[in-house]
Design a protein around this motif. Structure first.
Motif, PDB file in Angstrom:
ATOM      1  N   ALA A  96       4.190  -4.631 -12.751  1.00  0.00           N
ATOM      2  CA  ALA A  96       3.706  -6.005 -12.866  1.00  0.00           C
ATOM      3  C   ALA A  96       3.544  -6.337 -14.352  1.00  0.00           C
ATOM      4  O   ALA A  96       2.920  -5.575 -15.098  1.00  0.00           O
ATOM      5  CB  ALA A  96       2.381  -6.183 -12.145  1.00  0.00           C
ATOM      6  N   HIS A  97       4.148  -7.446 -14.771  1.00  0.00           N
ATOM      7  CA  HIS A  97       4.096  -7.871 -16.164  1.00  0.00           C
ATOM      8  C   HIS A  97       3.614  -9.316 -16.207  1.00  0.00           C
ATOM      9  O   HIS A  97       4.151 -10.178 -15.518  1.00  0.00           O
ATOM     10  CB  HIS A  97       5.486  -7.756 -16.804  1.00  0.00           C
ATOM     11  N   ARG A  98       2.552  -9.530 -16.999  1.00  0.00           N
ATOM     12  CA  ARG A  98       1.946 -10.860 -17.090  1.00  0.00           C
ATOM     13  C   ARG A  98       1.554 -11.390 -15.713  1.00  0.00           C
ATOM     14  O   ARG A  98       1.679 -12.575 -15.425  1.00  0.00           O
ATOM     15  CB  ARG A  98       2.882 -11.829 -17.808  1.00  0.00           C
ATOM     16  N   GLY A  99       1.079 -10.482 -14.876  1.00  0.00           N
ATOM     17  CA  GLY A  99       0.572 -10.853 -13.565  1.00  0.00           C
ATOM     18  C   GLY A  99       1.613 -11.084 -12.504  1.00  0.00           C
ATOM     19  O   GLY A  99       1.282 -11.477 -11.376  1.00  0.00           O
ATOM     20  N   ARG A 100       2.875 -10.838 -12.807  1.00  0.00           N
ATOM     21  CA  ARG A 100       3.952 -11.041 -11.842  1.00  0.00           C
ATOM     22  C   ARG A 100       4.658  -9.720 -11.560  1.00  0.00           C
ATOM     23  O   ARG A 100       4.878  -8.923 -12.470  1.00  0.00           O
ATOM     24  CB  ARG A 100       4.967 -12.062 -12.368  1.00  0.00           C
ATOM     25  N   ILE A 101       5.025  -9.511 -10.306  1.00  0.00           N
ATOM     26  CA  ILE A 101       5.742  -8.289  -9.934  1.00  0.00           C
ATOM     27  C   ILE A 101       7.193  -8.415 -10.371  1.00  0.00           C
ATOM     28  O   ILE A 101       7.908  -9.324  -9.946  1.00  0.00           O
ATOM     29  CB  ILE A 101       5.662  -8.044  -8.421  1.00  0.00           C
ATOM     30  N   LEU A 102       7.618  -7.482 -11.213  1.00  0.00           N
ATOM     31  CA  LEU A 102       9.010  -7.445 -11.660  1.00  0.00           C
ATOM     32  C   LEU A 102       9.839  -6.447 -10.867  1.00  0.00           C
ATOM     33  O   LEU A 102      11.048  -6.614 -10.721  1.00  0.00           O
ATOM     34  CB  LEU A 102       9.081  -7.080 -13.145  1.00  0.00           C
ATOM     35  N   HIS A 103       9.192  -5.379 -10.406  1.00  0.00           N
ATOM     36  CA  HIS A 103       9.894  -4.341  -9.651  1.00  0.00           C
ATOM     37  C   HIS A 103       8.945  -3.818  -8.591  1.00  0.00           C
ATOM     38  O   HIS A 103       7.777  -3.532  -8.863  1.00  0.00           O
ATOM     39  CB  HIS A 103      10.322  -3.188 -10.568  1.00  0.00           C
ATOM     40  N   GLU A 104       9.439  -3.661  -7.379  1.00  0.00           N
ATOM     41  CA  GLU A 104       8.668  -3.067  -6.285  1.00  0.00           C
ATOM     42  C   GLU A 104       9.653  -2.350  -5.377  1.00  0.00           C
ATOM     43  O   GLU A 104      10.533  -2.987  -4.787  1.00  0.00           O
ATOM     44  CB  GLU A 104       7.917  -4.144  -5.514  1.00  0.00           C
ATOM     45  N   SER A 105       9.550  -1.042  -5.306  1.00  0.00           N
ATOM     46  CA  SER A 105      10.491  -0.296  -4.477  1.00  0.00           C
ATOM     47  C   SER A 105       9.749   0.777  -3.689  1.00  0.00           C
ATOM     48  O   SER A 105       8.754   1.348  -4.152  1.00  0.00           O
ATOM     49  CB  SER A 105      11.594   0.341  -5.334  1.00  0.00           C
ATOM     50  N   TYR A 106      10.256   1.048  -2.490  1.00  0.00           N
ATOM     51  CA  TYR A 106       9.664   2.034  -1.595  1.00  0.00           C
ATOM     52  C   TYR A 106      10.724   3.069  -1.216  1.00  0.00           C
ATOM     53  O   TYR A 106      11.897   2.738  -1.047  1.00  0.00           O
ATOM     54  CB  TYR A 106       9.100   1.344  -0.352  1.00  0.00           C
ATOM     55  N   HIS A 107      10.282   4.296  -1.075  1.00  0.00           N
ATOM     56  CA  HIS A 107      11.176   5.415  -0.841  1.00  0.00           C
ATOM     57  C   HIS A 107      10.533   6.364   0.165  1.00  0.00           C
ATOM     58  O   HIS A 107       9.346   6.285   0.448  1.00  0.00           O
ATOM     59  CB  HIS A 107      11.461   6.148  -2.162  1.00  0.00           C
ATOM     60  N   ASN A 108      11.334   7.278   0.695  1.00  0.00           N
ATOM     61  CA  ASN A 108      10.794   8.323   1.566  1.00  0.00           C
ATOM     62  C   ASN A 108      10.055   7.736   2.763  1.00  0.00           C
ATOM     63  O   ASN A 108       9.059   8.284   3.232  1.00  0.00           O
ATOM     64  CB  ASN A 108       9.858   9.234   0.749  1.00  0.00           C
ATOM     65  N   GLY A 109      10.526   6.597   3.263  1.00  0.00           N
ATOM     66  CA  GLY A 109       9.927   6.004   4.447  1.00  0.00           C
ATOM     67  C   GLY A 109       8.706   5.157   4.201  1.00  0.00           C
ATOM     68  O   GLY A 109       8.161   4.560   5.135  1.00  0.00           O
ATOM     69  N   MET A 110       8.231   5.079   2.963  1.00  0.00           N
ATOM     70  CA  MET A 110       7.060   4.258   2.672  1.00  0.00           C
ATOM     71  C   MET A 110       7.419   2.779   2.749  1.00  0.00           C
ATOM     72  O   MET A 110       8.551   2.380   2.440  1.00  0.00           O
ATOM     73  CB  MET A 110       6.503   4.597   1.296  1.00  0.00           C
ATOM     74  N   THR A 111       6.451   1.954   3.167  1.00  0.00           N
ATOM     75  CA  THR A 111       6.638   0.511   3.257  1.00  0.00           C
ATOM     76  C   THR A 111       5.482  -0.181   2.546  1.00  0.00           C
ATOM     77  O   THR A 111       4.520   0.457   2.108  1.00  0.00           O
ATOM     78  CB  THR A 111       6.672   0.042   4.716  1.00  0.00           C
ATOM     79  N   ARG A 112       5.569  -1.492   2.474  1.00  0.00           N
ATOM     80  CA  ARG A 112       4.518  -2.280   1.822  1.00  0.00           C
ATOM     81  C   ARG A 112       3.152  -2.073   2.486  1.00  0.00           C
ATOM     82  O   ARG A 112       2.128  -2.085   1.818  1.00  0.00           O
ATOM     83  CB  ARG A 112       4.916  -3.756   1.848  1.00  0.00           C
ATOM     84  N   GLY A 113       3.134  -1.852   3.780  1.00  0.00           N
ATOM     85  CA  GLY A 113       1.871  -1.674   4.482  1.00  0.00           C
ATOM     86  C   GLY A 113       1.392  -0.239   4.569  1.00  0.00           C
ATOM     87  O   GLY A 113       0.281   0.014   5.059  1.00  0.00           O
TER      88      GLY A 113
END
Length: 403
Positions: A96-113
């Motif tokens: 997150a840069h200046r309060g904004r997400i620039l990169h978000e990635s999930y691996h190994n079966g992980m999810t946002r939740g």
């Protein structure tokens, strides 16, 4: 169970009662290779208590960019990119840069939740809850711990102050060697409910709950305030303190004072022992976005959604408090680093600070560059200078690219 990197062709982590159809080993479920599954499924391993989110989650602005090609020189001198780092043992990575997400990635079966075990990132969350209680006048960092927990008069913490516990500068003897099955931290794993009693230990030789284990630690090996020594048990003492002073459970207090007001989008949880006492030194589990939210709130001077959640005085003390004590072992890795209020100060000449946990857990806060990075992993080793270095090198390269 086969151990695999994210880049390997094996099937990713599976959700279900047991990992890949294999029974968890009772003593090694939190170690490789099992941690590739268990770190996202702690509730299937040990009892937990919910840290509730509030009714209003804060939205993140997004300005997604492809950062996978950001290049840096690895620990071994070879060229690397962020994609190479993530192809290793990352489970979630957010920038997150200046309060904004620039990169978000999930691996190994992980999810946002998914909620992921934070290991010692839990320490920074716990200590910050103490900071809120200090700001409300319920705790005094200069006061002796016995003022709040009189039972400690018969332990090694007699005459130790709250600030000394926060900085891990008490003289209490506690050996923390993750590879020694008979040291103090291994006994804590039994007391906290994480592990059964090891076969080589006689029944009754170790307390079967965290509080009784704390009360059993009566030996000091140094004067209070004379040296820094990393000992997880200091954080567990803070967990008991938070519950005692607040008059409610640790989980409820963290929810009321921090997790809900901060605008998290997912409830967290924490592992508990046979008496319901939480393992706050490493047992909190949370989502990647909420880890980043904690970092962003610290970066924003403690404010979230127009509310002052974390006291600004606490954040300033983390950044600029007394950083005079450190030990040679850690100075080898952070040559100008320090430890304050259960945060790692990477370089006292800069305001950057981190929350760190074994097996690759990290929240990185850089106020100068308005940058927050959250990294959740399941390394094969509890500690790795190489992987630590590569992670910091990647973050430095990202920061340079953004500036």
């Amino acid at each position: 169970m086969t151990f695999y990197r994210n880049a390997d062709p094996q099937a990713p982590i599976l959700r279900g009662k047991e990992p890949l159809g294999r029974r968890l080993p009772p003593y090694d479920w939190d170690r490789a290779p099992w941690n590739r599954w268990t770190f996202q499924n702690i509730r299937m391993c040990v009892p937990t208590e919910e840290i509730a989110r509030g009714p209003d989650a804060l939205d993140w602005q997004e300005a997604l960019q492809d950062l996978s090609g950001v290049a840096f020189t690895g620990w071994d001198g070879r060229p690397m990119t962020l994609a190479d780092l993530l192809a290793d043992y990352a489970d979630g990575f957010l920038v997150a840069h200046r309060g904004r997400i620039l990169h978000e990635s999930y691996h190994n079966g992980m999810t946002r939740g998914s909620r992921h075990l934070l290991m010692s990132v839990s320490k920074s969350i716990t200590a910050t809850t103490v900071g809120i209680l200090i700001d409300r006048g319920l705790l005094d960092p200069a006061a002796p711990m016995t003022e709040y927990l009189p039972e400690l008069a018969a332990t090694g913490w007699k005459d130790a102050t709250l600030q000394q516990v926060l900085d891990m500068t008490t003289g209490v003897r506690f050996v923390e060697d993750y590879e020694d099955p008979d040291c103090d931290v291994a006994r804590l794993e039994f007391a906290s409910g994480w592990k059964p009693l090891p076969p080589h230990m006689a029944p009754g030789s170790c307390p079967d709950n965290t509080w009784d284990y704390i009360l059993s630690l009566t030996e000091c090996e140094a004067a209070h305030g004379a040296r820094f020594s990393y000992r997880s048990i200091e954080t567990d003492l803070l967990g008991v303190l938070i519950a005692r002073v607040s008059g409610q459970s640790f989980a409820r207090t963290v929810s009321d004072l921090l997790w809900a007001p901060m605008g998290t989008e997912t409830g967290a949880y924490v592992t508990v022992d046979r008496n319901g006492t939480p393992l706050v030194d490493g047992g909190i589990c949370a989502s990647l976005r909420d880890c980043a939210r904690f970092g962003q709130t610290m970066l924003d001077g403690g404010r979230a959604g127009g509310r002052q959640v974390i006291p600004s005085a606490w954040i300033e003390d983390v950044r600029g408090g007394d950083h005079g004590l450190f030990d040679d072992k850690i100075r080898d890795f952070m040559s100008n680093g320090r430890y304050r209020n259960m945060f790692w100060i990477r370089d006292v000449a800069r305001p950057t600070y981190t929350c760190k946990g074994i097996y690759g857990q990290l929240i990185y806060v850089d106020p100068e560059r308005d940058l927050v990075v959250a990294n959740l992993s399941s390394w094969p080793e509890s500690l790795s200078d190489m992987r630590d270095s590569n992670t910091f090198r990647a973050i430095d390269a990202i920061a340079a690219a953004l500036s």
